[in-house]
Design a protein around this motif. Structure first.
Motif, PDB file in Angstrom:
ATOM      1  N   ARG A  12       1.021  -1.147  -0.035  1.00 17.61           N
ATOM      2  CA  ARG A  12       0.110  -0.135  -0.107  1.00 17.61           C
ATOM      3  C   ARG A  12       0.705   1.106   0.048  1.00 17.61           C
ATOM      4  O   ARG A  12       0.969   1.968   0.958  1.00 17.61           O
ATOM      5  CB  ARG A  12      -0.770  -0.045   0.987  1.00 17.61           C
ATOM      6  N   SER A 440       4.924   6.061   0.589  1.00 20.28           N
ATOM      7  CA  SER A 440       3.667   5.861   0.435  1.00 20.28           C
ATOM      8  C   SER A 440       2.862   7.111   0.384  1.00 20.28           C
ATOM      9  O   SER A 440       1.889   7.275  -0.174  1.00 20.28           O
ATOM     10  CB  SER A 440       3.170   4.862   1.630  1.00 20.28           C
ATOM     11  N   GLU A 526      -4.015   6.492  -3.216  1.00 19.62           N
ATOM     12  CA  GLU A 526      -4.574   6.271  -1.932  1.00 19.62           C
ATOM     13  C   GLU A 526      -5.847   6.819  -1.828  1.00 19.62           C
ATOM     14  O   GLU A 526      -6.750   6.084  -1.076  1.00 19.62           O
ATOM     15  CB  GLU A 526      -3.473   6.624  -0.883  1.00 19.62           C
ATOM     16  N   ARG A 529      -8.292   4.319  -3.320  1.00 19.47           N
ATOM     17  CA  ARG A 529      -8.573   3.008  -2.411  1.00 19.47           C
ATOM     18  C   ARG A 529      -9.396   3.438  -1.293  1.00 19.47           C
ATOM     19  O   ARG A 529     -10.367   2.690  -0.989  1.00 19.47           O
ATOM     20  CB  ARG A 529      -7.044   2.777  -1.938  1.00 19.47           C
TER      21      ARG A 529
END
Length: 588
Positions: A12, A440, A526, A529
């Motif tokens: 992730r 990330s 992200e 998601r």
């Protein structure tokens, strides 16, 4: 393809940043194993050119960063909070200092605390100073304070301040690219931003690897003195494996449970060792020498801040100043983000003064106690530090040679070994946490496997550097870092420029200070998601820089790049007209 691989591995993070950075680490490690001679020669040639031609740049750049930091701290912007206007510090002063010291400086003091003063005592760089004299000893203390004190932390301060401001004030992703938002706008999410972040991740891995490599050399030397363990590459590889394994456990535990607790242990052990040396050494002379060394540093700093050995045949600037500053620059993305993370809620002024002055004060004390005692033993003929450290090059064993002149060597050496080990464990685990955040793009803890990978990467780079370079391992570490540190140092100027522009945009007047409140920005992948997950309210986030309505400064005259023109800022201008708009309304 990268996205499919990313998803299949259950990651992730950002696929491009993660896999490109990982590929660089793997390719470098493979080449060091397959063609170590060619790799070492290549890095050596580039490092020699940088040391010979750009020493002036490093010296001037770091001095400029310190002046900039004090300038912004004592300007009207010094009262701005690194976070929301009502934010409060998350950590107490003691916990804050402990984590600062453990992550950014402790390991360096343990390795160089005795070796550097002795090196400058034996080979003084200042014009006309005779080696191994009282004058050489006094100047050596000032030079050591210069390298390991204010100027070292001055390299951290601009990236750290930029990270803190753009991550916690503007709510941008915790990446190095976010600090360039006023300059490149939404391109921080594109190829330019990803290239900046890849450089930050790779520089951090190499910078930490060099430090951990020095730690392995030092632990190996201490074990050799204490237990007769041979000094060899395989022993150092085993030490690295143990350190990395313990660091992995701390990584899994997280920042509060892992790094914070280890930092408390670390600073306690270091202070206990320092008090022991002070009590059983030349107590009065050490205190006097520490005070005098501060004065010597203050006397020498105007010259040292611009010193380049112009009228000497010595390579001192390249060997010492360039190495130190380049090495610290590679730490800057990691330490900067880490310091930013533990400093949320403090003002810019508190941040600058705390980060620059507190560790520097401790450095003065540490070097004063260690250096003065080493010089006393050397000048009295009771020790041969110059021969072993300078002539034989046993820098990793310098601390343990020093402790050999005090009682309870077995106990103090074991305490020093534990302290060194814990310092490098905290360096690896805090670096893995920060690298994971930088790759990330958000502060939430990602899958454990990501942090584990970054910790292993640090151990891998360090292991191949030590095991493939043989007796030249310390020189090889230094050469690699001189090359990697140059582009990171150059980017600091742009970070300073962007920071000034940002605080001017967000500043809302004098007391009380009122600034824009920015929505948290998360990477596009992200955002999508979270949009598909029920536990997240996606309206609280944004994919691009945007501030919340109703939080504009009362007299806003700036338009941040990347913010839509038809938004709150326009309404503020209509309610508080300035310039030609005001004239038009008046005439109407």
């Amino acid at each position: 393809m990268l996205t499919r691989l990313h998803n299949s591995l259950g990651l992730r993070t950002n696929p491009q940043i993660f896999f490109v950075s990982a590929a660089i680490v793997v390719v470098f490690s493979a080449l060091m194993v397959l063609v170590p001679g060619a790799m070492q020669a290549g890095f050596g040639a580039v490092a020699a050119w940088i040391a010979g031609n750009l020493g002036w740049f490093y010296v001037l750049a770091i001095t400029g960063m310190i002046l900039f930091a004090f300038g912004i701290a004592f300007s009207r912007y010094g009262r701005l909070k690194l976070g929301d206007d009502d934010a409060t510090p998350e950590y107490s002063g003691l916990a804050w200092f402990g984590m600062l010291f453990a992550a950014g400086m402790g390991a360096t003091l343990m390795f160089w605390g005795v070796a550097e003063p002795v090196s400058h005592f034996a080979d003084p760089p200042m014009y006309g100073t005779e080696p191994e004299t009282v004058q050489a000893a006094s100047e050596a203390m000032g030079i050591a304070n210069f390298h390991l004190g204010l100027h070292m932390w001055g390299i951290f301060i601009v990236p750290a301040l930029a990270f803190a401001y753009f991550t916690y004030k503007r709510k941008l992703p915790p990446r190095m690219s976010s600090a360039f938002q006023p300059l490149i706008g939404e391109k921080i999410h594109g190829p330019i931003g990803k290239a900046i972040d890849i450089l930050a991740v790779v520089a951090t891995i190499f910078g930490i690897s060099v430090s951990v490599g020095q730690g392995a050399l030092q632990i190996n030397s201490g074990a050799n003195i204490m237990f007769g363990v041979p000094i060899a590459g395989w022993v150092q590889a085993a030490i690295l494996a143990i350190i990395t394994a313990v660091a992995l456990m701390s990584v899994v535990a997280g920042l509060d449970k892992g790094v914070k607790r280890l930092s408390y242990i670390n600073i306690t052990i270091a202070i206990a060792l320092l008090i022991y040396i002070l009590m059983f050494g030349a107590t009065t002379q050490a205190v006097q020498g520490t005070v005098e060394s501060i004065g010597q540093y203050l006397t020498m700093i105007p010259a040292l801040a611009f010193f380049n050995t112009t009228w000497s045949e010595s390579d001192w600037t390249g060997d010492w100043a360039v190495f130190y500053f380049a090495w610290t620059a590679t730490w800057a993305p990691f330490v900067g983000m880490f310091i930013a993370r533990i400093s949320r809620g403090r003002t810019i002024r508190q941040f600058v003064l705390g980060v620059l002055l507190l560790p520097t004060a401790f450095t003065f004390i540490w070097l004063g106690v260690m250096g003065v005692n080493a010089f006393k033993l050397e000048l009295a003929g009771e020790a041969n530090f110059v021969e072993t450290i300078v002539e034989e090059g046993d820098i990793p064993g310098s601390l343990f040679q020093f402790l050999g002149h005090f009682p309870l060597l077995e106990v103090t050496s074991m305490v020093a070994l534990i302290c060194i080990t814990v310092f490098f464990i905290t360096s690896i685990d805090s670096a893995a946490l920060v690298i994971d955040s930088m790759s990330s793009g958000y502060d939430d803890v990602g899958p454990t496997r990501q942090r584990v990978f970054w910790a292993i990467s640090i151990g891998l780079v360090c292991t191949v550097l030590l095991t493939t370079t043989g007796e030249e391992s310390l020189s090889a570490l230094q050469e690699v870092i001189k090359v990697i540190g140059l582009p990171v140092t150059m980017m600091m100027f742009l970070q300073a420029l962007c920071l000034v522009r940002a605080v001017r945009e967000d500043y809302g007047g004098l007391a009380p200070i009122r600034t824009r409140q920015w929505k948290p920005v998360i990477p596009i992948e992200e955002y999508h998601r979270r949009a598909g997950e029920d536990e997240h309210d996606i309206s609280d986030y944004s994919m691009r820089p945007a501030y919340e309505e109703g939080t504009e400064p009362e007299f806003d005259r700036w338009e941040p790049r990347g913010v839509p023109t038809a938004g709150p800022a326009d309404r503020v201008r209509s309610e508080h007209p300035t310039g030609s708009d005001a004239a038009d309304k008046t005439s109407g």
